[in-house]
Design an enzyme around this catalytic site. Structure first.
Site, PDB file in Angstrom:
ATOM      1  N   ASP A  26      -5.246  -0.518   7.582  1.00  0.00           N
ATOM      2  CA  ASP A  26      -6.009  -1.599   8.223  1.00  0.00           C
ATOM      3  C   ASP A  26      -7.321  -1.834   7.478  1.00  0.00           C
ATOM      4  O   ASP A  26      -7.767  -2.976   7.322  1.00  0.00           O
ATOM      5  CB  ASP A  26      -6.307  -1.254   9.688  1.00  0.00           C
ATOM      6  CG  ASP A  26      -5.029  -1.103  10.504  1.00  0.00           C
ATOM      7  OD1 ASP A  26      -4.035  -1.764  10.156  1.00  0.00           O
ATOM      8  OD2 ASP A  26      -5.031  -0.321  11.470  1.00  0.00           O
ATOM      9  N   THR A  48       0.872  -1.183   0.000  1.00  0.00           N
ATOM     10  CA  THR A  48       0.000   0.000   0.000  1.00  0.00           C
ATOM     11  C   THR A  48       0.910   1.234   0.000  1.00  0.00           C
ATOM     12  O   THR A  48       1.881   1.303   0.745  1.00  0.00           O
ATOM     13  CB  THR A  48      -0.937   0.006   1.224  1.00  0.00           C
ATOM     14  OG1 THR A  48      -0.152  -0.113   2.417  1.00  0.00           O
ATOM     15  CG2 THR A  48      -1.926  -1.146   1.172  1.00  0.00           C
TER      16      THR A  48
END
Ligand code: RIB
Length: 304
Positions: free
Chosen positions: A253, A221
């Site tokens: 998350d 990411t």
């Protein structure tokens, strides 16, 4: 039947200050606002997956203090199974978070508390047998994750590891992981190589140096820039989506929980990452970590 995601991870009370700047050493400043939220990378990822409609069990430890009671209740309000969540005599994990309002970026300091007492055998063989995915992060003891992943491998569970915070992995834990989830800093630490975010080939070089086997994949990411996915010699980059960000805490998350949930549905990592990238963009438009996780319908509505 294996249809559940079991999250072996941390759960914290997030103590969040929203301010214009962060204080220098020895300096006192006024913040703008203070809030408390359910947090911890494990709990956030569990909430993200549960809000997508997945059956989720949370395995970890809260303290025997008031925070522990509140944190457990918050998980239950999200329809997350807490049978395997235990109370440790002592303090719950806490995270001190400073969010700089002009950039929506954060600085986080975690005090592990009860999380450092989480044990892999809290998840029985029977519970493992009903789990299709085991999801973990590095805020609980690494040797316990290693034991759990080895047992989960024998049961045929998909093992997803969020290598956060950036810590060194043992060879066994590395080899027992099916899908690695990292941000740019964690990829650089894992591969022990510098990373130039403006050069996609530098991401590929870091990944190549990890020498993953054919059954292992990695998802990187890259904040607002997007997401890079590598599986079986196939690489794909998904650009980030432009939104009005107010708090980026927990966006990684969100990505991971949503991706895990979608892996249960389609088993296609690239499709799962594409959808999770959209969900994570949406999560930064709200304050807080777990409270900012969108539902599946919210993602579909926003991007339709
Ligand atoms: O990833 C964000 C999380 O990191 C916060 O909720 C905090 O508790 C820390 O674990």
């Amino acid at each position: 039947m294996q249809n559940r995601i079991s999250v072996f991870g941390s759960i914290n009370m997030d103590l969040v200050i929203y301010s214009d700047s962060s204080p220098s050493e020895g300096e006192t400043i006024f913040g703008n606002n203070f809030e408390t939220f359910l947090g911890g990378k494990g709990a956030n990822q569990a909430v993200a997956a549960a809000r997508m409609g997945s059956e989720v069990s949370f395995v970890g430890k809260v303290g025997s203090d008031l925070f522990g009671k509140i944190l457990k209740e918050k998980l239950e309000l999200e329809d997350i199974e807490t049978e395997l969540l235990q109370a440790h005599t002592g303090e719950s994990g806490v995270a001190f978070i400073n969010v700089i309002e002009s950039t929506a970026q954060n600085q986080i300091t975690v005090i592990s508390g009860a999380n450092s007492h989480a044990q892999s055998d809290q998840l029985s063989d029977e519970a493992l047998s009903s789990s299709e995915i085991i999801l973990s992060q590095l805020e609980v003891p690494l040797q316990e994750i290693e034991k759990l992943f080895s047992r989960a491998s024998n049961k045929g569970c998909l093992r997803i590891l969020n290598v956060a915070p950036a810590l060194q992995l043992s060879e066994t834990l590395f080899n027992e992981t099916d899908i690695f989830l990292v941000n740019e800093l964690e990829l650089s630490a894992l591969s022990n190589k510098p990373l130039n975010l403006d050069d996609i080939s530098s991401i590929k070089e870091c990944i190549d140096s990890l020498q993953l086997n054919d059954d292992q994949s990695i998802v990187v990411t890259l904040g607002s820039k997007g997401v890079y996915v590598h599986q079986h010699n196939k690489n794909e980059f998904f650009s980030g989506h432009k939104v009005n960000a107010v708090d980026t805490t927990g966006s990684g998350d969100c990505f991971i929980g949503v991706m895990a949930s979608n892996m249960l549905l389609s088993k296609n990592l690239f499709e799962a990452a594409d959808f999770a990238n959209k969900a994570a963009s949406l999560s930064v438009t709200k304050k807080g970590a777990s409270v900012s996780m969108p539902s599946r319908q919210e993602v579909l509505d926003f991007w339709s």
